[in-house]
Design a protein around this motif. Structure first.
Motif, PDB file in Angstrom:
ATOM      1  N   THR A 197      28.734 -22.012  33.131  1.00  0.00           N
ATOM      2  CA  THR A 197      29.224 -20.667  33.934  1.00  0.00           C
ATOM      3  C   THR A 197      30.501 -20.358  33.783  1.00  0.00           C
ATOM      4  O   THR A 197      31.056 -19.330  33.782  1.00  0.00           O
ATOM      5  N   GLU A 198      31.181 -21.423  34.361  1.00  0.00           N
ATOM      6  CA  GLU A 198      32.711 -21.229  34.554  1.00  0.00           C
ATOM      7  C   GLU A 198      33.409 -20.812  33.085  1.00  0.00           C
ATOM      8  O   GLU A 198      34.428 -19.877  33.010  1.00  0.00           O
ATOM      9  N   VAL A 199      33.175 -21.662  32.145  1.00  0.00           N
ATOM     10  CA  VAL A 199      34.106 -21.456  30.687  1.00  0.00           C
ATOM     11  C   VAL A 199      33.427 -20.293  30.099  1.00  0.00           C
ATOM     12  O   VAL A 199      34.379 -19.090  29.695  1.00  0.00           O
ATOM     13  N   HIS A 200      32.253 -20.236  29.701  1.00  0.00           N
ATOM     14  CA  HIS A 200      31.778 -19.175  28.481  1.00  0.00           C
ATOM     15  C   HIS A 200      31.695 -18.023  29.374  1.00  0.00           C
ATOM     16  O   HIS A 200      31.987 -17.003  28.901  1.00  0.00           O
ATOM     17  N   PHE A 201      31.135 -17.838  30.669  1.00  0.00           N
ATOM     18  CA  PHE A 201      31.026 -16.585  31.302  1.00  0.00           C
ATOM     19  C   PHE A 201      32.216 -16.182  32.151  1.00  0.00           C
ATOM     20  O   PHE A 201      32.740 -14.990  32.240  1.00  0.00           O
ATOM     21  N   GLY A 202      32.991 -17.119  32.726  1.00  0.00           N
ATOM     22  CA  GLY A 202      33.953 -16.911  33.585  1.00  0.00           C
ATOM     23  C   GLY A 202      35.180 -16.831  33.036  1.00  0.00           C
ATOM     24  O   GLY A 202      36.065 -15.834  33.185  1.00  0.00           O
ATOM     25  N   ASP A 203      35.671 -17.701  31.975  1.00  0.00           N
ATOM     26  CA  ASP A 203      36.629 -17.624  31.533  1.00  0.00           C
ATOM     27  C   ASP A 203      36.771 -16.662  30.102  1.00  0.00           C
ATOM     28  O   ASP A 203      38.040 -16.176  29.959  1.00  0.00           O
ATOM     29  N   PHE A 204      35.819 -16.697  29.471  1.00  0.00           N
ATOM     30  CA  PHE A 204      35.722 -15.729  28.468  1.00  0.00           C
ATOM     31  C   PHE A 204      35.108 -14.436  28.363  1.00  0.00           C
ATOM     32  O   PHE A 204      35.656 -13.421  28.194  1.00  0.00           O
ATOM     33  N   GLN A 205      33.788 -14.382  28.927  1.00  0.00           N
ATOM     34  CA  GLN A 205      32.960 -13.062  29.111  1.00  0.00           C
ATOM     35  C   GLN A 205      33.679 -12.072  30.042  1.00  0.00           C
ATOM     36  O   GLN A 205      33.379 -10.849  29.816  1.00  0.00           O
ATOM     37  N   THR A 206      34.648 -12.519  30.785  1.00  0.00           N
ATOM     38  CA  THR A 206      35.077 -11.730  31.970  1.00  0.00           C
ATOM     39  C   THR A 206      36.635 -11.084  31.160  1.00  0.00           C
ATOM     40  O   THR A 206      37.047 -10.096  32.047  1.00  0.00           O
ATOM     41  N   ARG A 207      36.948 -11.467  30.325  1.00  0.00           N
ATOM     42  CA  ARG A 207      38.416 -11.108  29.713  1.00  0.00           C
ATOM     43  C   ARG A 207      38.134  -9.543  29.333  1.00  0.00           C
ATOM     44  O   ARG A 207      37.177  -9.082  28.954  1.00  0.00           O
ATOM     45  N   SER A 208      39.335  -8.795  29.364  1.00  0.00           N
ATOM     46  CA  SER A 208      39.235  -7.606  29.053  1.00  0.00           C
ATOM     47  C   SER A 208      39.604  -7.532  27.318  1.00  0.00           C
ATOM     48  O   SER A 208      39.784  -8.422  26.937  1.00  0.00           O
ATOM     49  N   GLY A 209      39.386  -6.571  26.733  1.00  0.00           N
ATOM     50  CA  GLY A 209      39.619  -6.299  25.364  1.00  0.00           C
ATOM     51  C   GLY A 209      38.614  -5.965  24.576  1.00  0.00           C
ATOM     52  O   GLY A 209      38.360  -5.412  23.439  1.00  0.00           O
ATOM     53  N   LEU A 210      37.322  -6.703  25.031  1.00  0.00           N
ATOM     54  CA  LEU A 210      36.026  -6.453  24.309  1.00  0.00           C
ATOM     55  C   LEU A 210      35.068  -6.015  25.708  1.00  0.00           C
ATOM     56  O   LEU A 210      35.041  -6.997  26.616  1.00  0.00           O
ATOM     57  N   ASN A 211      34.143  -5.063  25.345  1.00  0.00           N
ATOM     58  CA  ASN A 211      32.921  -4.886  26.302  1.00  0.00           C
ATOM     59  C   ASN A 211      31.814  -6.189  26.173  1.00  0.00           C
ATOM     60  O   ASN A 211      32.017  -6.661  25.262  1.00  0.00           O
ATOM     61  N   THR A 212      31.070  -6.204  27.333  1.00  0.00           N
ATOM     62  CA  THR A 212      30.017  -7.274  27.344  1.00  0.00           C
ATOM     63  C   THR A 212      28.788  -7.050  25.851  1.00  0.00           C
ATOM     64  O   THR A 212      28.453  -7.851  25.331  1.00  0.00           O
ATOM     65  N   GLN A 213      28.743  -5.901  25.956  1.00  0.00           N
ATOM     66  CA  GLN A 213      27.964  -5.562  24.664  1.00  0.00           C
ATOM     67  C   GLN A 213      28.234  -5.772  23.488  1.00  0.00           C
ATOM     68  O   GLN A 213      27.424  -6.400  22.545  1.00  0.00           O
ATOM     69  N   THR A 214      29.559  -5.943  23.064  1.00  0.00           N
ATOM     70  CA  THR A 214      30.330  -6.381  21.870  1.00  0.00           C
ATOM     71  C   THR A 214      30.249  -7.902  21.824  1.00  0.00           C
ATOM     72  O   THR A 214      29.893  -8.481  20.807  1.00  0.00           O
ATOM     73  N   ARG A 215      30.444  -8.273  23.042  1.00  0.00           N
ATOM     74  CA  ARG A 215      30.814  -9.910  23.262  1.00  0.00           C
ATOM     75  C   ARG A 215      29.145 -10.759  22.854  1.00  0.00           C
ATOM     76  O   ARG A 215      29.075 -11.485  22.118  1.00  0.00           O
ATOM     77  N   GLU A 216      28.286  -9.815  23.299  1.00  0.00           N
ATOM     78  CA  GLU A 216      27.110 -10.473  23.106  1.00  0.00           C
ATOM     79  C   GLU A 216      26.360 -10.323  21.713  1.00  0.00           C
ATOM     80  O   GLU A 216      25.862 -11.465  21.049  1.00  0.00           O
ATOM     81  N   LEU A 217      26.852  -9.123  21.152  1.00  0.00           N
ATOM     82  CA  LEU A 217      26.706  -8.918  19.656  1.00  0.00           C
ATOM     83  C   LEU A 217      27.010 -10.137  18.813  1.00  0.00           C
ATOM     84  O   LEU A 217      26.411 -10.763  17.976  1.00  0.00           O
ATOM     85  N   LEU A 218      28.329 -10.233  19.075  1.00  0.00           N
ATOM     86  CA  LEU A 218      29.145 -11.385  18.236  1.00  0.00           C
ATOM     87  C   LEU A 218      28.772 -12.511  18.467  1.00  0.00           C
ATOM     88  O   LEU A 218      28.626 -13.502  17.500  1.00  0.00           O
ATOM     89  N   THR A 219      28.353 -13.079  19.794  1.00  0.00           N
ATOM     90  CA  THR A 219      27.619 -14.448  20.114  1.00  0.00           C
ATOM     91  C   THR A 219      26.541 -14.470  19.519  1.00  0.00           C
ATOM     92  O   THR A 219      26.172 -15.616  18.757  1.00  0.00           O
ATOM     93  N   PHE A 220      25.648 -13.573  19.463  1.00  0.00           N
ATOM     94  CA  PHE A 220      24.380 -13.588  18.409  1.00  0.00           C
ATOM     95  C   PHE A 220      24.632 -13.966  16.995  1.00  0.00           C
ATOM     96  O   PHE A 220      23.811 -14.907  16.678  1.00  0.00           O
ATOM     97  N   CYS A 221      25.724 -13.367  16.563  1.00  0.00           N
ATOM     98  CA  CYS A 221      26.018 -13.732  15.146  1.00  0.00           C
ATOM     99  C   CYS A 221      26.496 -15.174  14.918  1.00  0.00           C
ATOM    100  O   CYS A 221      26.195 -15.669  13.995  1.00  0.00           O
ATOM    101  N   VAL A 222      27.538 -15.354  15.849  1.00  0.00           N
ATOM    102  CA  VAL A 222      28.004 -16.890  15.811  1.00  0.00           C
ATOM    103  C   VAL A 222      26.829 -17.694  15.686  1.00  0.00           C
ATOM    104  O   VAL A 222      26.637 -18.855  15.070  1.00  0.00           O
ATOM    105  N   LEU A 223      25.831 -17.611  16.842  1.00  0.00           N
ATOM    106  CA  LEU A 223      24.714 -18.484  17.071  1.00  0.00           C
ATOM    107  C   LEU A 223      23.843 -18.649  15.578  1.00  0.00           C
ATOM    108  O   LEU A 223      23.274 -19.772  15.301  1.00  0.00           O
ATOM    109  N   THR A 224      23.827 -17.434  14.965  1.00  0.00           N
ATOM    110  CA  THR A 224      22.971 -17.224  13.902  1.00  0.00           C
ATOM    111  C   THR A 224      23.538 -18.059  12.660  1.00  0.00           C
ATOM    112  O   THR A 224      22.913 -18.828  11.846  1.00  0.00           O
ATOM    113  N   VAL A 225      25.036 -18.170  12.538  1.00  0.00           N
ATOM    114  CA  VAL A 225      25.714 -18.859  11.751  1.00  0.00           C
ATOM    115  C   VAL A 225      25.642 -20.656  11.814  1.00  0.00           C
ATOM    116  O   VAL A 225      25.327 -21.012  11.086  1.00  0.00           O
ATOM    117  N   ILE A 226      25.554 -20.903  12.871  1.00  0.00           N
ATOM    118  CA  ILE A 226      25.528 -22.259  13.260  1.00  0.00           C
ATOM    119  C   ILE A 226      23.928 -22.729  13.335  1.00  0.00           C
ATOM    120  O   ILE A 226      23.666 -23.960  13.364  1.00  0.00           O
TER     121      ILE A 226
END
Length: 418
Positions: free
Chosen positions: A340-369
Motif C-alpha cells: 500500500t505504501e510503496v506501490h500505491f502511496g509512493d508511486f500511484q499518487t505521483r503527478s505526471g500520469l493519471n491513474t487510468q494510464t498507470r493502470e494500463l501500463l501496469t497491466f502491460c508490465v504484468l503481462t510481460v512478466i
C-alpha cells in the motif's frame, strides 16, 4: 538519391544544424529533426490554432532567401492564407498536412516538398497525433507579402485529416503505413534492406509498424509508452533507449516517460528500473533535457499510507490483506502495508500520469512478466478506471511483438473471459 533528398541535403549543407533550445519552456518540444526549434512563435500566434515555434535559418541580405524552420505541436495549424510571391515548404520532421482551398489535403512526411503558387489560399500544420516541422522558404522576397484569412476551424481540420488520421484503415498498404510510422517515431527510413539481417528487419518492421500499430484505437503516444515499459521489464536497454527517443518524438513528455518507468518499480524491482532509467536518461541527455526532472511526489511520510489506501481500496478492496494474513510470523501484514505504501502511496499518487494510464501500463508490465494471478485483479481495476476490454486488448497486441504470441494470447484469453 531522389529530388527530395537532394533538396534536404543541400539545405543542411547551406544552413547547418542546431539543437533544440526550447527545453526550458513549459511545453517540451521533442527533437524531430536536426534543425533548431527556435522560440515560441508568439509574434504570429494570432494566426495559429495551437502552439508553434519559429527558428530563422538565414540572415544574409546579399542572398535574400528568407528561410525558417517552423515546428507545430500536434493538432496545430495556421489560418488560411496566401503569399503574393509564393512559398516553398520542405517537411523535415514528424507528420503534417497541407491543403489548398477547394482541394483535398495532402499528408506530409520528411522529405516532401510543397510548391505553393502565388496568391493560392492554403493552410499547413501538424497531424492530430504528431509534432511536425517544415522549412518555409519565401519566394520572390522583394515583393512577397502574406495575406492572413480566417482560421481553419475544427470541422475543416477534422475533415482534412480524417482519411489518414486513423491507423485502423485496413485498406492502407502496410508497407506505406510502416514507413510513415517508422519515420514519425525514429526520423529515419524503414525497409532499407541494409544491415546484417535485412530479411529479419523487413519482417519485423512491417509487422510492428505496418500492422500492430493500426490494430485498436490506441494513440501513438500510448503505444510508445507501452513499448517502453515492456522493454524496461524485459531489460533491453539498447532498444529502450531507441524507443525513449521515439516516445519523445510522438509527444510523450520527459515527465510522462520517467513516470511510466518509475511505475514499473514495485512490479519488476528497483534494480531493473535503475537500469531502465539509465537508458532513458541517456536519451534525455542527448536531447539536451536537463536532469534531474521536476519532482512529482505528492505524499509525505505521514500520509503516504492513507493516500495509498485511498487509491488501492476502491480498485482492489482488501484482497491482498486477506491473501497475506496467514503468512508465517505475522509478517504478511507488513507486506500488505509495504504494498500500500510503496506501490500505491509512493508511486500511484505521483503527478505526471493519471491513474487510468498507470493502470494500463501496469497491466502491460504484468503481462510481460507473466504474473497471471495479478492480471485478474488488475484487469478489474482497469475496467473500474475506464479502460475498456478493447483498450486492454489493443495494449496486449502492442506488447505482442516483444513478448511473443503464446504469452500475449494467454492474456487475451483472460480478457475475453472476464
Amino acid at each position: 538519391m531522389n529530388l527530395k533528398r537532394i533538396i534536404i541535403a543541400i539545405t543542411v549543407v547551406l544552413i547547418g544544424t542546431g539543437n533544440i533550445n526550447a527545453q526550458d519552456m513549459k511545453t517540451e518540444v521533442p527533437k524531430i529533426s536536426d534543425f533548431p526549434v527556435g522560440e515560441e512563435n508568439t509574434g504570429y500566434a494570432q494566426y495559429f490554432t495551437g502552439k508553434s515555434w519559429l527558428a530563422p535559418l538565414t540572415t544574409s541580405k546579399e542572398l535574400n532567401v528568407p528561410m525558417s524552420n517552423v515546428t507545430f505541436e500536434p493538432g496545430c495549424r495556421n489560418n488560411w492564407h496566401s503569399h503574393t510571391g509564393g512559398q516553398l515548404l520542405i517537411a523535415v520532421g514528424g507528420v503534417g498536412y497541407y491543403q489548398e482551398r477547394g482541394k483535398a489535403a495532402r499528408r506530409l512526411l520528411p522529405g516532401d516538398v510543397v510548391e505553393i503558387a502565388p496568391n493560392v489560399e492554403h493552410w499547413h500544420g501538424a497531424a492530430p497525433d504528431s509534432w511536425f516541422s517544415h522549412l518555409a522558404i519565401a519566394c520572390n522576397p522583394q515583393t512577397n507579402q502574406n495575406t492572413w484569412l480566417e482560421v481553419v476551424n475544427d470541422e475543416e481540420y477534422a475533415e482534412a485529416v480524417k482519411d489518414r488520421n486513423s491507423k485502423n484503415g485496413k485498406d492502407e498498404n502496410r508497407i506505406e503505413l510502416c514507413k510513415e510510422n517508422y519515420t514519425q517515431l525514429f526520423g529515419g527510413e524503414a525497409l532499407t534492406g541494409g544491415g546484417t539481417d535485412p530479411e529479419m528487419m523487413d519482417i519485423l518492421q512491417k509487422y510492428i509498424f505496418g500492422e500492430v500499430f493500426r490494430t485498436g484505437d490506441l494513440d501513438i503516444k500510448t503505444r510508445e509508452m507501452i513499448t517502453c515499459v515492456s522493454l524496461a521489464a524485459m531489460q533491453q536497454p539498447p532498444q529502450l533507449k531507441s524507443h525513449a527517443g521515439a516516445a519523445l518524438n510522438t509527444g510523450v513528455t520527459p515527465i510522462e516517460l520517467r513516470e511510466a518507468i518509475y511505475q514499473c518499480a514495485p512490479i519488476i524491482g528497483f534494480p531493473k528500473v535503475l537500469n531502465a532509467l539509465g537508458a532513458i536518461n541517456s536519451t534525455f541527455t542527448e536531447r539536451g533535457i536537463k536532469l534531474p526532472l521536476e519532482k512529482q511526489e505528492t505524499v509525505t511520510e505521514e500520509d503516504r499510507l492513507e493516500k495509498g489506501l485511498a487509491i488501492q481500496k476502491p480498485l482492489y478492496g482488501e484482497a491482498m490483506k486477506e491473501l497475506l494474513k496467514d503468512v508465517p510470523g505475522g509478517m504478511g501484514a507488513d507486506v500488505a502495508r509495504f504494498l500500500t505504501e510503496v506501490h500505491f502511496g509512493d508511486f500511484q499518487t505521483r503527478s505526471g500520469l493519471n491513474t487510468q494510464t498507470r493502470e494500463l501500463l501496469t497491466f502491460c508490465v504484468l503481462t510481460v512478466i507473466g504474473a497471471e494471478p495479478q492480471l485478474q485483479s488488475h484487469l478489474q481495476a482497469n475496467l473500474k478506471v475506464g479502460n475498456s476490454k478493447e483498450t486492454l486488448t489493443a495494449a496486449i497486441i502492442q506488447c505482442m511483438p516483444y513478448i511473443g504470441f503464446p504469452a500475449a494470447i494467454k492474456v487475451l484469453d483472460i480478457i475475453k473471459k472476464a
